[in-house]
Design a protein around this motif. Structure first.
Motif, PDB file in Angstrom:
ATOM      1  N   ARG A  75       0.968  -1.089   0.252  1.00 30.74           N
ATOM      2  CA  ARG A  75       0.201  -0.105  -0.221  1.00 30.74           C
ATOM      3  C   ARG A  75       0.689   1.400  -0.054  1.00 30.74           C
ATOM      4  NH1 ARG A  75      -5.520  -0.726   1.911  1.00 30.74           N
ATOM      5  NH2 ARG A  75      -5.323   1.385   2.644  1.00 30.74           N
ATOM      6  N   VAL A  76       1.945   1.200   0.681  1.00 26.98           N
ATOM      7  CA  VAL A  76       2.762   2.384   0.751  1.00 26.98           C
ATOM      8  C   VAL A  76       3.383   2.691  -0.597  1.00 26.98           C
ATOM      9  CG1 VAL A  76       5.228   3.476   1.560  1.00 26.98           C
ATOM     10  CG2 VAL A  76       3.611   2.300   3.253  1.00 26.98           C
ATOM     11  N   GLY A  77       3.674   1.619  -1.387  1.00 24.58           N
ATOM     12  CA  GLY A  77       4.379   1.750  -2.625  1.00 24.58           C
ATOM     13  C   GLY A  77       3.229   2.273  -3.596  1.00 24.58           C
ATOM     14  N   ARG A  78       2.215   1.917  -3.415  1.00 26.63           N
ATOM     15  CA  ARG A  78       1.034   2.419  -4.429  1.00 26.63           C
ATOM     16  C   ARG A  78       0.609   3.821  -4.158  1.00 26.63           C
ATOM     17  NH1 ARG A  78      -1.953  -2.460  -3.014  1.00 26.63           N
ATOM     18  NH2 ARG A  78      -3.791  -1.085  -1.963  1.00 26.63           N
ATOM     19  N   LEU A  79       0.598   4.269  -2.905  1.00 22.47           N
ATOM     20  CA  LEU A  79       0.566   5.366  -2.219  1.00 22.47           C
ATOM     21  C   LEU A  79       1.786   6.560  -2.981  1.00 22.47           C
ATOM     22  CD1 LEU A  79      -0.800   5.126   1.141  1.00 22.47           C
ATOM     23  CD2 LEU A  79      -2.020   6.203  -0.456  1.00 22.47           C
ATOM     24  N   LEU A  80       2.968   6.053  -2.684  1.00 26.45           N
ATOM     25  CA  LEU A  80       4.155   6.908  -3.490  1.00 26.45           C
ATOM     26  C   LEU A  80       3.977   7.182  -5.021  1.00 26.45           C
ATOM     27  CD1 LEU A  80       6.982   5.222  -1.389  1.00 26.45           C
ATOM     28  CD2 LEU A  80       6.134   7.650  -1.142  1.00 26.45           C
ATOM     29  N   THR A  81       3.517   6.012  -5.645  1.00 25.05           N
ATOM     30  CA  THR A  81       3.400   6.124  -7.059  1.00 25.05           C
ATOM     31  C   THR A  81       2.022   7.005  -7.253  1.00 25.05           C
ATOM     32  OG1 THR A  81       3.857   3.736  -7.386  1.00 25.05           O
ATOM     33  CG2 THR A  81       2.565   4.762  -9.315  1.00 25.05           C
ATOM     34  N   GLN A  82       1.173   6.951  -6.542  1.00 25.71           N
ATOM     35  CA  GLN A  82      -0.029   7.765  -6.779  1.00 25.71           C
ATOM     36  C   GLN A  82       0.207   9.257  -6.589  1.00 25.71           C
ATOM     37  OE1 GLN A  82      -3.395   7.074  -4.065  1.00 25.71           O
ATOM     38  NE2 GLN A  82      -4.802   7.037  -5.481  1.00 25.71           N
ATOM     39  N   VAL A  83       1.157   9.758  -5.915  1.00 30.30           N
ATOM     40  CA  VAL A  83       1.523  11.278  -5.736  1.00 30.30           C
ATOM     41  C   VAL A  83       2.759  11.314  -6.692  1.00 30.30           C
ATOM     42  CG1 VAL A  83       0.828  11.249  -3.389  1.00 30.30           C
ATOM     43  CG2 VAL A  83       3.106  10.583  -3.863  1.00 30.30           C
ATOM     44  N   GLY A  84       3.144  10.683  -7.659  1.00 29.93           N
ATOM     45  CA  GLY A  84       4.163  11.002  -8.570  1.00 29.93           C
ATOM     46  C   GLY A  84       5.472  10.733  -8.125  1.00 29.93           C
ATOM     47  N   LEU A  85       5.793   9.738  -6.884  1.00 35.48           N
ATOM     48  CA  LEU A  85       7.088   9.391  -6.539  1.00 35.48           C
ATOM     49  C   LEU A  85       7.176   7.784  -6.918  1.00 35.48           C
ATOM     50  CD1 LEU A  85       7.158  11.149  -3.042  1.00 35.48           C
ATOM     51  CD2 LEU A  85       8.213  11.718  -5.101  1.00 35.48           C
ATOM     52  N   ALA A  86       8.318   7.182  -6.584  1.00 33.04           N
ATOM     53  CA  ALA A  86       8.453   5.697  -6.922  1.00 33.04           C
ATOM     54  C   ALA A  86       8.722   4.971  -5.552  1.00 33.04           C
ATOM     55  CB  ALA A  86      10.117   5.665  -7.604  1.00 33.04           C
ATOM     56  N   PRO A  87       7.996   3.751  -5.639  1.00 37.87           N
ATOM     57  CA  PRO A  87       8.099   2.990  -4.408  1.00 37.87           C
ATOM     58  C   PRO A  87       9.564   2.755  -3.481  1.00 37.87           C
ATOM     59  CG  PRO A  87       7.075   1.900  -6.258  1.00 37.87           C
ATOM     60  CD  PRO A  87       7.511   3.141  -6.696  1.00 37.87           C
ATOM     61  N   ALA A  88      10.548   2.769  -4.408  1.00 38.03           N
ATOM     62  CA  ALA A  88      11.699   2.594  -3.885  1.00 38.03           C
ATOM     63  C   ALA A  88      12.096   4.141  -3.015  1.00 38.03           C
ATOM     64  CB  ALA A  88      12.890   2.839  -5.011  1.00 38.03           C
ATOM     65  N   ASP A  89      11.475   5.269  -3.191  1.00 37.82           N
ATOM     66  CA  ASP A  89      11.734   6.115  -2.424  1.00 37.82           C
ATOM     67  C   ASP A  89      11.288   5.991  -0.956  1.00 37.82           C
ATOM     68  OD1 ASP A  89      12.430   7.927  -4.310  1.00 37.82           O
ATOM     69  OD2 ASP A  89      10.582   8.541  -4.796  1.00 37.82           O
ATOM     70  N   GLY A  90      10.542   5.043  -0.634  1.00 39.97           N
ATOM     71  CA  GLY A  90      10.254   4.518   0.851  1.00 39.97           C
ATOM     72  C   GLY A  90      11.482   4.326   1.816  1.00 39.97           C
ATOM     73  N   ASP A  91      12.613   3.896   1.251  1.00 40.44           N
ATOM     74  CA  ASP A  91      13.717   3.604   2.013  1.00 40.44           C
ATOM     75  C   ASP A  91      14.733   4.997   2.084  1.00 40.44           C
ATOM     76  OD1 ASP A  91      13.397   0.797   2.038  1.00 40.44           O
ATOM     77  OD2 ASP A  91      14.443   0.890   0.024  1.00 40.44           O
ATOM     78  N   LYS A  92      14.150   6.092   1.601  1.00 42.72           N
ATOM     79  CA  LYS A  92      14.783   7.394   2.003  1.00 42.72           C
ATOM     80  C   LYS A  92      14.333   7.848   3.334  1.00 42.72           C
ATOM     81  CE  LYS A  92      15.598   8.039  -2.671  1.00 42.72           C
ATOM     82  NZ  LYS A  92      15.490   9.135  -4.115  1.00 42.72           N
ATOM     83  N   TYR A  93      15.060   9.160   3.752  1.00 39.20           N
ATOM     84  CA  TYR A  93      14.509  10.118   4.763  1.00 39.20           C
ATOM     85  C   TYR A  93      14.019  11.269   4.288  1.00 39.20           C
ATOM     86  CZ  TYR A  93      16.547   6.723   7.888  1.00 39.20           C
ATOM     87  OH  TYR A  93      17.325   5.817   8.740  1.00 39.20           O
ATOM     88  N   PRO A  94      13.099  12.058   4.936  1.00 40.93           N
ATOM     89  CA  PRO A  94      12.643  13.409   4.545  1.00 40.93           C
ATOM     90  C   PRO A  94      13.724  14.191   3.914  1.00 40.93           C
ATOM     91  CG  PRO A  94      11.347  12.517   6.425  1.00 40.93           C
ATOM     92  CD  PRO A  94      12.509  11.838   6.256  1.00 40.93           C
ATOM     93  N   HIS A  95      14.685  14.468   4.689  1.00 43.06           N
ATOM     94  CA  HIS A  95      15.845  15.337   4.306  1.00 43.06           C
ATOM     95  C   HIS A  95      16.410  15.222   2.831  1.00 43.06           C
ATOM     96  CE1 HIS A  95      18.511  12.517   5.859  1.00 43.06           C
ATOM     97  NE2 HIS A  95      19.311  12.802   4.882  1.00 43.06           N
TER      98      HIS A  95
END
Length: 368
Positions: free
Chosen positions: A160-180
């Motif tokens: 679900r996190v991967g789908r949400l990131l894709t939905q807002v124009g990002l990539a599922p792999a971005d989930g491994d990063k930090y906000p900064h």
């Protein structure tokens, strides 16, 4: 496109097209929020000073229909952000009611708000300050999913996190990063993904683009409009940018010193403003067409909300004020064409109609 994502889109479309049994999804009645900003008790005793109460929100009424965008505009300090925090429960009201689909949620405890909080989410002005810098993105977005028990397994949470990131124009792999590790616009996309994680119906957007560059603002606003159509969302949108408000809103409320001066459909408010304060705000929009339209000069500063003036709060700056304006507080009254205006001068017919005003130009990059 995966079967899961296709299923999500079908559910969202059914949700957007479903008949809502409530005419309004949110209705605010007589809402007030006062803050005690007095000096400590001992100081007041020694100095003989009275309590000081700041009237951030001083009795407002409005209603928002399902699927629409209702915007609040006004100068800094008029109470817009306080209204947003009252609706999502970050502040409790001093008095008045906040009805969500007929249920009064004002002043409810944390436990009582839990089932409703999933459907009410907020997008904050500063995306970096609203994201935990010590958490990875996947944990930030997964928190609402886990808190509201919206997934059956850890694998489903990550999906679900991967789908949400894709939905807002990002990539599922971005989930491994930090906000900064993200830019300002990307961080706001993360904030939107987190807000959508609980599958809400109503989003409070407190100046979601004011901290972003102009080109990025348009991208975020286009994303929000697409998500609204796709998911059937309702927005309370707060902004200083009148050009943006004009092109993203269905109706607009104009706030001044904790009160609503005027509420009207967007096209009506921008073409035929009634309240003198609304005209003042619209006169701040640059006249790009060089029409030569005469603008109404209004002098003075916003009064102190700790000691607001009697009667109409705008009367010290209004060129049409009379003795009634200085002593009697005006109530919002319908004008017959869908607007509500709190002005004695409009009620008595002594304020001339404003000239027809052309709508602000569409901000660059914003889809019409």
């Amino acid at each position: 496109m995966s079967d899961a994502m296709t299923s999500d889109k079908m559910v969202a479309r059914e949700k957007a097209e479903a008949k809502v049994p409530f005419e309004t999804i949110l209705e605010v009645k007589g809402l007030k929020r006062y803050f005690d900003v007095s000096a400590p008790w001992l100081n007041r005793v020694l100095e003989g000073a009275p309590k000081q109460i700041l009237k951030a929100v001083d009795g407002i009424d409005f209603a928002i229909k399902p699927g629409e965008t209702f915007s609040l505009v006004g100068e800094s300090g008029c109470g817009k952000s306080t209204v947003a925090k009252l609706i999502v429960g970050l502040h409790g009201p001093s008095s008045g009611s906040i009805e969500f689909e007929g249920m009064d949620i004002a002043g409810r405890s944390r436990k009582e708000m839990a089932p409703i909080r999933r459907r009410l989410q907020m997008i904050f002005q500063d995306p970096y300050a609203s994201l935990n810098p010590r958490w990875k993105v996947r944990d930030i977005i997964a928190e609402p999913i886990r808190a509201f028990d919206l997934a059956d397994s850890p694998d489903e949470v990550l999906e679900r996190v991967g789908r949400l990131l894709t939905q807002v124009g990002l990539a599922p792999a971005d989930g491994d990063k930090y906000p900064h590790e993200f830019s300002g616009g990307q961080r706001q996309r993360l904030s939107i993904a987190r807000a959508l994680a609980s599958e809400p119906d109503f989003l409070v957007c407190d100046e979601p683009t004011s901290a972003l560059d102009v080109s990025v603002q348009a991208q975020i606003l286009n994303l929000m409009r697409d998500l609204q159509k796709e998911l059937g969302l309702t927005y309370l949108f707060i902004s200083h940018n009148l050009a943006v408000v004009c092109h993203v809103s269905d109706r607009v409320g104009v706030m001044y010193l904790g009160r609503l001066a005027e509420v009207a459909p967007t096209d009506l408010l921008f073409s035929k403003p009634r309240h003198p304060y609304t005209r003042l705000l619209l006169d701040t929009i640059p006249d790009l067409e060089m029409s030569g339209r005469e603008r109404m000069p209004v002098a003075g500063e916003v009064p102190n909300p700790i000691n607001p003036p009697d009667g109409c709060a705008f009367h010290p700056r209004c060129p049409f004020a009379n003795d009634r304006c200085r002593s009697e507080r005006p109530d919002p009254r319908p004008t017959g064409d869908g607007a509500l205006v709190a002005c004695h001068g409009i009620e008595e017919g002594r304020i001339p109609d404003a000239p027809i005003i052309s709508k602000p130009a569409v901000p660059e990059g914003l889809s019409a």
